[in-house]
Design a protein around this motif. Structure first.
Motif, PDB file in Angstrom:
ATOM      1  N   ILE A 121       0.940  -1.138  -0.122  1.00  0.00           N
ATOM      2  CA  ILE A 121      -0.052  -0.099   0.062  1.00  0.00           C
ATOM      3  C   ILE A 121       0.766   1.183  -0.021  1.00  0.00           C
ATOM      4  O   ILE A 121       0.732   2.232  -0.765  1.00  0.00           O
ATOM      5  CB  ILE A 121      -1.018   0.061   1.137  1.00  0.00           C
ATOM      6  N   GLY A 122       1.863   1.311   0.862  1.00  0.00           N
ATOM      7  CA  GLY A 122       2.885   2.481   0.843  1.00  0.00           C
ATOM      8  C   GLY A 122       3.668   2.606  -0.306  1.00  0.00           C
ATOM      9  O   GLY A 122       3.473   3.786  -0.761  1.00  0.00           O
ATOM     10  N   SER A 123       4.219   1.625  -1.156  1.00  0.00           N
ATOM     11  CA  SER A 123       4.823   1.697  -2.402  1.00  0.00           C
ATOM     12  C   SER A 123       3.826   2.274  -3.417  1.00  0.00           C
ATOM     13  O   SER A 123       4.020   3.374  -4.150  1.00  0.00           O
ATOM     14  CB  SER A 123       5.368   0.442  -2.834  1.00  0.00           C
ATOM     15  N   VAL A 124       2.800   1.694  -3.455  1.00  0.00           N
ATOM     16  CA  VAL A 124       1.579   2.128  -4.636  1.00  0.00           C
ATOM     17  C   VAL A 124       1.155   3.369  -4.680  1.00  0.00           C
ATOM     18  O   VAL A 124       1.129   4.195  -5.211  1.00  0.00           O
ATOM     19  CB  VAL A 124       0.660   1.081  -4.773  1.00  0.00           C
ATOM     20  N   SER A 125       0.703   3.756  -3.102  1.00  0.00           N
ATOM     21  CA  SER A 125       0.256   5.228  -2.916  1.00  0.00           C
ATOM     22  C   SER A 125       1.283   6.281  -3.068  1.00  0.00           C
ATOM     23  O   SER A 125       0.851   7.194  -3.804  1.00  0.00           O
ATOM     24  CB  SER A 125      -0.456   5.378  -1.653  1.00  0.00           C
ATOM     25  N   SER A 126       2.632   6.075  -3.016  1.00  0.00           N
ATOM     26  CA  SER A 126       3.598   6.916  -2.983  1.00  0.00           C
ATOM     27  C   SER A 126       3.747   7.254  -4.656  1.00  0.00           C
ATOM     28  O   SER A 126       4.041   8.213  -5.169  1.00  0.00           O
ATOM     29  CB  SER A 126       4.861   6.763  -2.063  1.00  0.00           C
ATOM     30  N   LEU A 127       3.855   5.899  -5.246  1.00  0.00           N
ATOM     31  CA  LEU A 127       4.032   6.099  -6.745  1.00  0.00           C
ATOM     32  C   LEU A 127       2.828   6.848  -7.362  1.00  0.00           C
ATOM     33  O   LEU A 127       3.196   7.534  -8.059  1.00  0.00           O
ATOM     34  CB  LEU A 127       3.889   4.589  -7.217  1.00  0.00           C
ATOM     35  N   ARG A 128       1.588   6.678  -7.008  1.00  0.00           N
ATOM     36  CA  ARG A 128       0.421   7.334  -7.543  1.00  0.00           C
ATOM     37  C   ARG A 128       0.499   8.737  -7.318  1.00  0.00           C
ATOM     38  O   ARG A 128       0.509   9.825  -8.209  1.00  0.00           O
ATOM     39  CB  ARG A 128      -0.923   6.776  -6.996  1.00  0.00           C
ATOM     40  N   SER A 129       0.992   9.303  -5.894  1.00  0.00           N
ATOM     41  CA  SER A 129       1.005  10.486  -5.528  1.00  0.00           C
ATOM     42  C   SER A 129       2.045  11.306  -6.231  1.00  0.00           C
ATOM     43  O   SER A 129       2.080  12.494  -6.285  1.00  0.00           O
ATOM     44  CB  SER A 129       0.664  10.859  -4.111  1.00  0.00           C
ATOM     45  N   LEU A 130       3.349  10.766  -6.161  1.00  0.00           N
ATOM     46  CA  LEU A 130       4.497  11.333  -6.717  1.00  0.00           C
ATOM     47  C   LEU A 130       5.036  10.846  -7.981  1.00  0.00           C
ATOM     48  O   LEU A 130       6.200  11.368  -8.213  1.00  0.00           O
ATOM     49  CB  LEU A 130       5.411  11.172  -5.554  1.00  0.00           C
ATOM     50  N   TRP A 131       4.207  10.261  -8.716  1.00  0.00           N
ATOM     51  CA  TRP A 131       4.783   9.479  -9.992  1.00  0.00           C
ATOM     52  C   TRP A 131       5.664  10.754 -10.767  1.00  0.00           C
ATOM     53  O   TRP A 131       6.985  10.302 -11.152  1.00  0.00           O
ATOM     54  CB  TRP A 131       3.626   9.230 -10.868  1.00  0.00           C
ATOM     55  N   GLN A 132       5.305  11.843 -10.971  1.00  0.00           N
ATOM     56  CA  GLN A 132       5.971  12.757 -11.878  1.00  0.00           C
ATOM     57  C   GLN A 132       7.366  13.059 -11.199  1.00  0.00           C
ATOM     58  O   GLN A 132       8.177  13.552 -11.940  1.00  0.00           O
ATOM     59  CB  GLN A 132       5.191  14.017 -12.136  1.00  0.00           C
ATOM     60  N   LYS A 133       7.422  13.150  -9.994  1.00  0.00           N
ATOM     61  CA  LYS A 133       8.562  13.845  -9.258  1.00  0.00           C
ATOM     62  C   LYS A 133       9.609  12.794  -8.936  1.00  0.00           C
ATOM     63  O   LYS A 133      10.863  12.989  -8.914  1.00  0.00           O
ATOM     64  CB  LYS A 133       8.021  14.408  -7.789  1.00  0.00           C
ATOM     65  N   PHE A 134       9.185  11.446  -9.122  1.00  0.00           N
ATOM     66  CA  PHE A 134      10.055  10.318  -8.826  1.00  0.00           C
ATOM     67  C   PHE A 134      10.923  10.016 -10.088  1.00  0.00           C
ATOM     68  O   PHE A 134      10.363   9.866 -11.135  1.00  0.00           O
ATOM     69  CB  PHE A 134       9.484   9.124  -8.643  1.00  0.00           C
ATOM     70  N   PRO A 135      12.319  10.032 -10.102  1.00  0.00           N
ATOM     71  CA  PRO A 135      13.307   9.546 -11.095  1.00  0.00           C
ATOM     72  C   PRO A 135      12.925   7.927 -11.417  1.00  0.00           C
ATOM     73  O   PRO A 135      12.202   7.238 -10.512  1.00  0.00           O
ATOM     74  CB  PRO A 135      14.563   9.507 -10.569  1.00  0.00           C
ATOM     75  N   ASP A 136      13.279   7.603 -12.427  1.00  0.00           N
ATOM     76  CA  ASP A 136      12.891   6.182 -12.872  1.00  0.00           C
ATOM     77  C   ASP A 136      13.520   5.329 -11.981  1.00  0.00           C
ATOM     78  O   ASP A 136      12.729   4.308 -11.763  1.00  0.00           O
ATOM     79  CB  ASP A 136      13.485   5.761 -14.073  1.00  0.00           C
ATOM     80  N   ALA A 137      14.433   5.583 -11.166  1.00  0.00           N
ATOM     81  CA  ALA A 137      14.992   4.425 -10.274  1.00  0.00           C
ATOM     82  C   ALA A 137      14.233   4.355  -8.989  1.00  0.00           C
ATOM     83  O   ALA A 137      14.123   3.103  -8.754  1.00  0.00           O
ATOM     84  CB  ALA A 137      16.437   4.830  -9.982  1.00  0.00           C
ATOM     85  N   THR A 138      13.608   5.364  -8.659  1.00  0.00           N
ATOM     86  CA  THR A 138      12.819   5.336  -7.555  1.00  0.00           C
ATOM     87  C   THR A 138      11.571   4.373  -7.789  1.00  0.00           C
ATOM     88  O   THR A 138      11.205   3.554  -6.799  1.00  0.00           O
ATOM     89  CB  THR A 138      12.530   6.784  -7.078  1.00  0.00           C
ATOM     90  N   ARG A 139      11.064   4.843  -8.915  1.00  0.00           N
ATOM     91  CA  ARG A 139       9.822   4.217  -9.501  1.00  0.00           C
ATOM     92  C   ARG A 139       9.965   2.791  -9.447  1.00  0.00           C
ATOM     93  O   ARG A 139       9.359   1.816  -9.018  1.00  0.00           O
ATOM     94  CB  ARG A 139       9.334   4.665 -10.973  1.00  0.00           C
ATOM     95  N   GLU A 140      10.991   2.176 -10.090  1.00  0.00           N
ATOM     96  CA  GLU A 140      11.619   0.959 -10.316  1.00  0.00           C
ATOM     97  C   GLU A 140      11.676   0.266  -9.015  1.00  0.00           C
ATOM     98  O   GLU A 140      10.973  -0.967  -8.742  1.00  0.00           O
ATOM     99  CB  GLU A 140      12.894   0.727 -11.164  1.00  0.00           C
ATOM    100  N   GLU A 141      12.264   0.893  -7.979  1.00  0.00           N
ATOM    101  CA  GLU A 141      12.468   0.322  -6.818  1.00  0.00           C
ATOM    102  C   GLU A 141      11.071   0.217  -5.835  1.00  0.00           C
ATOM    103  O   GLU A 141      11.013  -0.852  -5.331  1.00  0.00           O
ATOM    104  CB  GLU A 141      13.269   1.240  -5.938  1.00  0.00           C
ATOM    105  N   LEU A 142      10.407   1.227  -6.134  1.00  0.00           N
ATOM    106  CA  LEU A 142       9.058   0.993  -5.360  1.00  0.00           C
ATOM    107  C   LEU A 142       8.076  -0.212  -5.937  1.00  0.00           C
ATOM    108  O   LEU A 142       7.524  -0.823  -5.156  1.00  0.00           O
ATOM    109  CB  LEU A 142       8.104   2.313  -5.513  1.00  0.00           C
ATOM    110  N   LEU A 143       8.263  -0.319  -7.281  1.00  0.00           N
ATOM    111  CA  LEU A 143       7.275  -1.209  -7.969  1.00  0.00           C
ATOM    112  C   LEU A 143       7.990  -2.735  -7.691  1.00  0.00           C
ATOM    113  O   LEU A 143       7.269  -3.722  -7.424  1.00  0.00           O
ATOM    114  CB  LEU A 143       7.620  -0.995  -9.513  1.00  0.00           C
ATOM    115  N   ARG A 144       9.545  -2.846  -7.454  1.00  0.00           N
ATOM    116  CA  ARG A 144      10.109  -4.037  -7.221  1.00  0.00           C
ATOM    117  C   ARG A 144       9.761  -4.395  -5.574  1.00  0.00           C
ATOM    118  O   ARG A 144       9.085  -5.707  -5.434  1.00  0.00           O
ATOM    119  CB  ARG A 144      11.514  -3.847  -7.308  1.00  0.00           C
TER     120      ARG A 144
END
Ligand code: ADP
Length: 262
Positions: free
Chosen positions: A54-77
């Motif tokens: 829940i934590g990973s997915v909700s921060s991805l949704r709210s901060l998607w634009q701000k996150f660099p690719d590596a962070t997105r990848e890390e949260l998805l993993r």
């Protein structure tokens, strides 16, 4: 005389029904125990991965634009790993429930145990990536009447535990040995081993060695399932410690009475 016999019989019957009641009570309390253990375990073990998903997915949704690719990848993993962990846990509970209900019917077929071991090693490859693997599998082993899926699941479970509890870089071995009465599959690691006092309980449902690193995700169901599967096929499984160095040894013993007669 007849009266005396009748009296004795009545006493015996009463005792038997008393014993049956005690037996029933014992079964009920074992079921109760399992239910309580299951609920406690579910509330602990489900919550942690779920919170993380829940934590990973909700921060991805709210901060998607701000996150660099590596962070997105890390949260998805993280979300994927935790979801897989939950999935394994649910699979374990289903297997356990099937075993408890006596609803597990092994599909026994002529099986090449060397092939099952190979498949299990392949399947466990991602889990074993940080360890050195050595195998000793003799050729020309006799075919045994086994459920290949259940046997494979036992081996993957043992390899998974070895990788989980033994440090990265250490060696895990899988050997198959032909004994006088059985064919044994032996999985050894170079981890901490199992405290001697816990060896008996290691196959109990929900049992985990106290002080075991809690970051090592686990349900305490894996070995109970291994034993249930092994026994359902007419085999057995035992645990011990290495004498040559620190480490655990698990032996899946498949009696030669399971040998396919040609
Ligand atoms: P889990 O690994 O999910 O806790 P298992 O039923 O597979 O449950 O194992 C029960 C316990 O036995 C583990 O929690 C751990 O304490 C111990 N154990 C199992 N395999 C090993 C091993 N290879 N080395 C050391 N301890 C082990």
């Amino acid at each position: 005389l007849l009266d005396a016999l009748c009296d004795q019989a009545a006493v015996a019957i009463e005792r038997i029904s008393l014993m049956q009641d005690i037996d029933k009570a014992r079964v009920v309390s074992e079921t109760e125990q399992l239910r309580t253990a299951l609920l406690t375990s579910i509330s602990h073990d489900f919550r942690t991965p779920l919170a993380s998903i829940i934590g990973s997915v909700s921060s991805l949704r709210s901060l998607w634009q701000k996150f660099p690719d590596a962070t997105r990848e890390e949260l998805l993993r993280t979300a994927q790993e935790e979801a897989e962990r939950l999935n394994r846990f649910i699979g374990n509970i289903l297997d356990m429930t099937r075993l408890e209900a006596g609803a597990l019917a092994p599909v026994a077929q002529p099986t090449d145990i060397a092939e099952v071991a190979d498949t299990a090693l392949n399947q466990a490859k991602p889990i074993l990536a940080q360890h050195r693997i050595r195998t000793d599998i003799p050729e020309d082993l006799p075919l045994l009447t086994l459920d290949a899926t259940l046997t494979g699941q036992i081996l993957v479970n043992l390899l998974d535990n070895a990788a989980k509890y033994a440090p990265p870089g250490s060696e895990i071995t899988l050997d198959i040995k032909r004994q006088a009465q059985s064919i044994d599959v032996v999985v050894r690691d170079e981890g901490p081993g199992i405290p001697a006092g816990d060896l008996k309980r290691i196959f109990d449902r929900f049992f985990r060695v106290s002080g075991v690193d809690r970051r090592r995700a686990g349900t305490g169901l894996g070995l109970a399932i291994c034993r249930g599967f092994a026994e359902a096929m007419g085999g057995s499984i035992t645990a011990g410690n290495r004498t040559d160095r620190s480490g655990a040894i698990f032996t899946l013993s498949l009696p030669l009475s399971l040998q396919v007669q040609s």
